[in-house]
Design an enzyme around this catalytic site. Structure first.
Site, PDB file in Angstrom:
ATOM      1  N   ASP A   1      63.860  14.699  35.625  1.00 43.62           N
ATOM      2  CA  ASP A   1      62.257  15.122  36.712  1.00 43.62           C
ATOM      3  C   ASP A   1      63.204  14.657  38.357  1.00 43.62           C
ATOM      4  O   ASP A   1      63.049  15.619  39.147  1.00 43.62           O
ATOM      5  CB  ASP A   1      61.538  15.195  36.391  1.00 43.62           C
ATOM      6  CG  ASP A   1      61.337  15.969  34.818  1.00 43.62           C
ATOM      7  OD1 ASP A   1      62.123  16.814  35.096  1.00 43.62           O
ATOM      8  OD2 ASP A   1      60.635  15.901  34.677  1.00 43.62           O
TER       9      ASP A   1
ATOM     10  N   ASP B   1      60.805  10.715  34.704  1.00 38.36           N
ATOM     11  CA  ASP B   1      60.433  12.116  33.611  1.00 38.36           C
ATOM     12  C   ASP B   1      59.007  12.391  33.333  1.00 38.36           C
ATOM     13  O   ASP B   1      58.069  11.738  32.797  1.00 38.36           O
ATOM     14  CB  ASP B   1      61.272  12.368  32.237  1.00 38.36           C
ATOM     15  CG  ASP B   1      63.026  12.014  32.680  1.00 38.36           C
ATOM     16  OD1 ASP B   1      63.321  13.350  33.052  1.00 38.36           O
ATOM     17  OD2 ASP B   1      63.610  11.145  31.747  1.00 38.36           O
ATOM     18  N   ILE B   2      58.858  13.893  33.320  1.00 34.57           N
ATOM     19  CA  ILE B   2      57.401  14.306  33.487  1.00 34.57           C
ATOM     20  C   ILE B   2      56.950  14.818  32.785  1.00 34.57           C
ATOM     21  O   ILE B   2      58.118  15.825  32.051  1.00 34.57           O
ATOM     22  CB  ILE B   2      57.129  14.990  34.342  1.00 34.57           C
ATOM     23  CG1 ILE B   2      57.113  14.113  35.796  1.00 34.57           C
ATOM     24  CG2 ILE B   2      54.928  15.644  34.524  1.00 34.57           C
ATOM     25  CD1 ILE B   2      57.049  13.210  36.295  1.00 34.57           C
ATOM     26  N   LYS B   3      56.137  14.405  30.966  1.00 41.72           N
ATOM     27  CA  LYS B   3      55.964  14.846  29.713  1.00 41.72           C
ATOM     28  C   LYS B   3      54.667  15.530  30.029  1.00 41.72           C
ATOM     29  O   LYS B   3      53.744  14.778  29.733  1.00 41.72           O
ATOM     30  CB  LYS B   3      55.682  14.156  28.704  1.00 41.72           C
ATOM     31  CG  LYS B   3      57.619  13.653  28.654  1.00 41.72           C
ATOM     32  CD  LYS B   3      58.590  14.266  28.421  1.00 41.72           C
ATOM     33  CE  LYS B   3      59.836  13.365  28.489  1.00 41.72           C
ATOM     34  NZ  LYS B   3      61.286  14.294  28.616  1.00 41.72           N
TER      35      LYS B   3
END
Length: 201
Positions: free
Chosen positions: A21, A46-48
């Site tokens: 991201d 990464d954004i989760k």
């Protein structure tokens, strides 16, 4: 992310067709002191996001978010990765990491890849009629995923910790080279407790 890094590092953007991201290359003399071979690393984040019903102790990763073994036998062929095993209790499948563990850029910058997961976890606020009236942030989980060389070669964490990667959300009809895998936060803690941090909000 860039504002934080700018306070401590030299930062530059450099793109790939796919990946995390957010990503940037950071450089400093301190990085050179730690690594010895270069003053730069390429950071992938990464954004989760998760809610209370899906706050599991893992993250689902695509092949474009994990670095692999980084074979480079001939200059003209470029870099490729051996698949790694995503081992579940009942099912095991090959996971085809797409990212190189180290990148050499056109300006000569050598940048090992660092992969992080930021997992914001939200609460569900309800009124007296059980109607959702808000989703405030409750906590943030941070995970540091080992570079592909550490995962697959030395010390080969994926072999030393069976189940570090396990099957993801995809069924068998999906292109096998695009199948996702889950990475276990509990096994990342076993590798090193600093690889998983949790911040209460």
């Amino acid at each position: 992310m860039h504002r934080h890094f700018n306070a401590n590092f030299s930062v530059k953007d450099s793109g790939l067709p796919s990946g995390a991201d957010d990503r940037c290359i950071i450089s400093s003399e301190r990085i050179r002191q730690i690594l010895g071979i270069t003053d730069s690393v390429w950071v992938f984040i990464d954004i989760k996001s998760a809610g209370p019903r899906d706050d599991f102790d893992h993250a689902v990763m695509s092949p474009y978010q994990i670095s692999g073994s980084g074979k480079w036998l001939k200059t003209e062929d470029g870099v490729s990765n051996n698949p790694i095993k995503a081992k579940g209790k009942l099912v095991t499948h090959d996971f085809y990491c797409s990212l190189s563990p180290i990148y050499v850029l056109s300006d000569g910058t050598v940048a090992p890849l660092l992969t992080f997961v930021i997992k914001p976890v939200y609460r569900m606020l309800k009124d007296e009629h059980e109607k959702t009236i808000g989703q405030p942030l409750e906590k943030i989980k941070l995970a540091s995923i080992p570079n592909g060389i550490l995962l697959t070669q030395n010390p080969n964490y994926n072999r030393k910790y069976p189940g570090l990667f396990f099957p993801g959300k995809d069924d068998r009809s999906k292109d096998k080279k695009k199948m996702r895998a889950r990475i276990s936060f509990s096994l990342l803690r076993d590798i090193a407790d600093w690889r998983i941090k949790e911040l209460e909000v």
